[in-house]
Every structure is written in C-alpha cells, then in structure tokens.
Design a protein around this motif. Structure first.
Motif, PDB file in Angstrom:
ATOM      1  N   ASP A   1      -7.192   7.906  -2.399  1.00 12.82           N
ATOM      2  CA  ASP A   1      -6.065   8.176  -3.284  1.00 12.82           C
ATOM      3  C   ASP A   1      -6.423   9.061  -4.469  1.00 12.82           C
ATOM      4  O   ASP A   1      -5.592   9.851  -4.924  1.00 12.82           O
ATOM      5  CB  ASP A   1      -5.486   6.856  -3.798  1.00 12.82           C
TER       6      ASP A   1
ATOM      7  N   SER B   1      -3.669  -2.672  -5.304  1.00 11.97           N
ATOM      8  CA  SER B   1      -2.499  -1.870  -5.668  1.00 11.97           C
ATOM      9  C   SER B   1      -2.768  -0.967  -6.860  1.00 11.97           C
ATOM     10  O   SER B   1      -2.029  -0.003  -7.098  1.00 11.97           O
ATOM     11  CB  SER B   1      -1.311  -2.782  -5.978  1.00 11.97           C
TER      12      SER B   1
ATOM     13  N   PRO C   1      -3.308   3.039  -5.359  1.00  9.34           N
ATOM     14  CA  PRO C   1      -2.255   4.036  -5.162  1.00  9.34           C
ATOM     15  C   PRO C   1      -1.385   4.258  -6.386  1.00  9.34           C
ATOM     16  O   PRO C   1      -0.714   5.287  -6.485  1.00  9.34           O
ATOM     17  CB  PRO C   1      -1.436   3.460  -3.995  1.00  9.34           C
TER      18      PRO C   1
ATOM     19  N   PHE D   1       1.143   5.233   6.549  1.00 10.48           N
ATOM     20  CA  PHE D   1       0.541   5.580   5.260  1.00 10.48           C
ATOM     21  C   PHE D   1      -0.363   6.800   5.389  1.00 10.48           C
ATOM     22  O   PHE D   1      -0.354   7.697   4.550  1.00 10.48           O
ATOM     23  CB  PHE D   1      -0.308   4.415   4.735  1.00 10.48           C
TER      24      PHE D   1
ATOM     25  N   ALA E   1       4.014   3.201  -3.626  1.00 14.53           N
ATOM     26  CA  ALA E   1       3.002   2.144  -3.584  1.00 14.53           C
ATOM     27  C   ALA E   1       3.518   0.854  -4.191  1.00 14.53           C
ATOM     28  O   ALA E   1       3.222  -0.244  -3.710  1.00 14.53           O
ATOM     29  CB  ALA E   1       1.741   2.605  -4.311  1.00 14.53           C
TER      30      ALA E   1
ATOM     31  N   ASN F   1       8.537   0.809   2.549  1.00 11.95           N
ATOM     32  CA  ASN F   1       7.290   0.148   2.181  1.00 11.95           C
ATOM     33  C   ASN F   1       7.510  -1.272   1.677  1.00 11.95           C
ATOM     34  O   ASN F   1       6.600  -2.112   1.757  1.00 11.95           O
ATOM     35  CB  ASN F   1       6.543   0.978   1.144  1.00 11.95           C
TER      36      ASN F   1
END
Length: 391
Positions: free
Chosen positions: A20, A137, A140, A222, A252, A311
């Motif tokens: 990322d 988390s 992202p 993804f 995200a 998502n």
C-alpha cells in the motif's frame, strides 16, 4: 486477546505496508524508469506470486520448529528485499527485489493465522482475526498517505528505506512481545510424504477448498484494484497522489469496519450463512458498478461509493472464511494456513495477469475484472459451501 491482536496485527501489517505504501508512487516509477504501466504492475504481480508460493514453505516450518523461528527468517529476507528495492537501478531489478520482499513477507501472513488457530477456534477465532484486521486497517488507510508524504519530500526510493526500518522494528517486536504458542509436544517433523498426504487431504476437502477460494477471489478483487487504481485515479480522474490515497482509504474503511462485526454476525446468523450472504452482496455491488461503467456512468464518486459498499460485504466474508477453512485442520494448521494463503495469493496474481491485456488506463477493465472475481466467489459459494462441515 487484545495484546495478542496488537502484536499479530503489527506483524501482519508489514506485508500490506509493502504493497500500500508505494501505490501512489507507481505512476512516478513508470516515468522514472521510462517504462509502461504493465511493467510497473509486474512489481505487484511478482510480489503476490512470491508471497503466495513462499507460504508453502513457512507453514511446514512453523509446524516443525514452532511459530517464532519462521517469523525471524521471513523478516530477515524481507529486510534484504526492501533494502535492495531502495537501490534498484532498473524496472527489472525492482521486480527482482520485490520478489525477494514477497518471499520474506509471506511468513507474516502464515504464522499469525496459525497462532490464531493455536489459541482459538470458531467465533472466538473470528473475533481475534477481526481484531488483527483492525490493526492491519492502518495500512490501507494511512500507508498510501505516508507514501505520498515520502514521495513529496524524499522520492519513491525512500519508501523502501522506510519498509526496511519497519522490518527491523518487527524483529524487535517479535523477540520481545510474541511468545511461542506451539509446544514441542505438538510439533511435526518435516516429512515429504506426510506433507504430500496432508496437502492431498486439504485439496480434496471441498469445505477447505471452497472457503479458501471464496476468500481468494475476494482478495483477488483487492489485488486487481491495487494494480489498476493508481493509474485510473491519477490519470483518468486527475487525482494527485494524496487525493488517490484519500479515495483509497475510503474503500479500505468499508472493508475493515465491516470485519469488526464478523464475529458478532457469525454468532447471530451462523458462519456459513454469513459467508453466503456477504458474497452475494459483494457480487451484486460489483456487477452494478460494472454495468454503470458500461453505460458510461462510472464517475469517480460512483466508483468510490460502489467499492465502499462492495467492501462492506467483503469485510465479513474474508475473516470468516479464513477461520472456517482452518477449523477442521487444527492438527496441521501451519500447512493449512500456508496452502490456503498460497492459493489465495496465486488467485490474485493470476487475476492481475489476466486483466493486464485489457487494461487501458480507464476504470472499465478494472471494474470488469473485479466483477469477475465476485461471480467466481459466488459460484464457489453455491457449489462448494453446502458440502463444508461447518455450522
């Protein structure tokens, strides 16, 4: 459980950060090396394939030597790959160093999953997996922004220097804060015949394969997005690297906020039902987005909002599917985690390669490939999930 989630989440964070953080730099890397978008996408494909294949090694190592030694080995390889990528003189060299990064980072995907299985099963394991994903988390949501800041002040090579430092920090965290969870009495010798037998058992288990590939095609969506969005958002929609990072973070947030509800929802509606409903919702959202793109109505706000909704659905599917795939295989959790991870990463790499020839810098091929991932996941859910031995 919270302390374990923080430690495992921080370890598992390193691999996603390696993906990322440098996403905003991809258009700049193409310019710096005077190469094509497809060649820069190959740096992601190489990472994913190496990341997936190496998991087949770390799983048996984790079952034989315990959980900590493979983490140390993987981190050492990851650190070497990160340092080499910072000094790469060509796109071919960068692809090679990214491959080495992936070979090392794979340990940080396999071993935390095996540790979760050492400690818990069922909804408790889903809660721990979701807590780990809450820590992950950060990647992202913040890594692309961090990458944008680094690019603005120091250039894209410094991103890999930062990843080298992150690997060194992870070594320290593992040494000081992560105890061994596999006692010597439960360790399995590395035996080629036993591994082949265990692999055949796993590959022949429709529940394991179905759940693994449902999660795999969810993750593949993804990967397609990661490989395509930096070019689509920056070149088609004119976003700056920082603007791309913010749009990426919105998507995200949808995934990881939903993942925190997976354990609760699994208790309420049953884990099999949760996977089925979440997969159906994800597929519906991706098909609607693709239809809008075909109609010329896929503006940037529409894409960001649609992927956010997709998502949200996927956020309850992936942690639940990961846990359920391992529930019946506690005796060889390392092998099951590594084989499952390999299949999932290979699915992602194959989808990037398959979508590559259709990519033209616009959103349509990206959304089409994501919709294909949704249809594949839905088909597997319908065909194989009823045969799984789960509640």
């Amino acid at each position: 459980m919270l302390r374990t989630a923080l430690v495992l989440g921080l370890l598992a964070l390193v691999g996603p950060f390696a993906i990322d953080m440098y996403l905003p730099a991809m258009p700049g890397i193409a310019t710096a090396f005077g190469t094509s978008e497809t060649a820069v996408q190959a740096t992601l494909t190489a990472y994913f394939i190496a990341f997936g294949a190496a998991q087949l090694v770390y799983g048996p190592l984790a079952d034989r030597f315990g959980r900590r030694p493979p983490v140390f080995l993987g981190l050492a390889i990851f650190i070497a790959g990160s340092a080499g990528a910072a000094l790469a003189g060509s796109i071919e060299s960068l692809i090679a160093w990214r491959t080495l990064q992936g070979l090392g980072g794979a340990a940080l995907m396999v071993v935390p999953r095996a540790i979760v299985r050492d400690l818990y099963t069922g909804p408790q394991a889903t809660r721990l997996m979701a807590m780990i994903m809450l820590v992950i988390s950060v990647s992202p949501m913040l890594a692309p922004l961090a990458g944008s800041a680094v690019i603005a002040f120091a250039g894209w090579r410094t991103i890999f220097a930062v990843l080298t430092a992150a690997g060194l920090l992870s070594l320290l965290v593992t040494a000081l804060a992560q105890p061994e969870t596999l006692p010597p009495t439960r360790r399995l010798p590395i035996n080629a015949r036993a591994l082949a037998r265990g692999a055949r058992q796993l590959l022949g288990d429709p529940g394991f394969m179905g759940l693994t590939l449902v999660g795999g095609f969810g993750m593949a969506s993804f990967f397609v997005f990661l490989a395509s969005a930096p070019f689509v958002y920056v070149r088609q929609f004119g976003l700056s690297p920082t603007g791309f990072s913010l749009a990426f973070a919105i998507n995200a947030i949808g995934f990881f906020s939903a993942s925190q509800a997976a354990g609760y929802l699994g208790d309420r509606m049953g884990m099999r039902s949760l996977v089925r409903r979440g997969t159906a919702g994800f597929t519906l959202c991706t098909l609607v987005l693709f239809a809008l793109a075909l109609a010329g109505a896929a503006t940037l706000p529409v894409i960001v909002a649609g992927l956010f909704c997709a998502n949200l659905c996927l956020g309850v599917v992936i942690p639940t599917a990961m846990v359920l795939a391992l529930d019946d295989h506690g005796e060889n959790a390392g092998l099951a985690a590594s084989l499952g991870g390999t299949l999932q990463m290979l699915a992602g790499g194959v989808m990037i390669l398959a979508a590559g020839p259709f990519f033209d810098g616009t959103a349509l091929p990206m959304l089409g490939a994501i919709a294909v991932c949704g249809l594949a996941a839905l088909g597997l859910t319908a065909a194989m999930l009823p045969r799984a031995r789960i509640a």
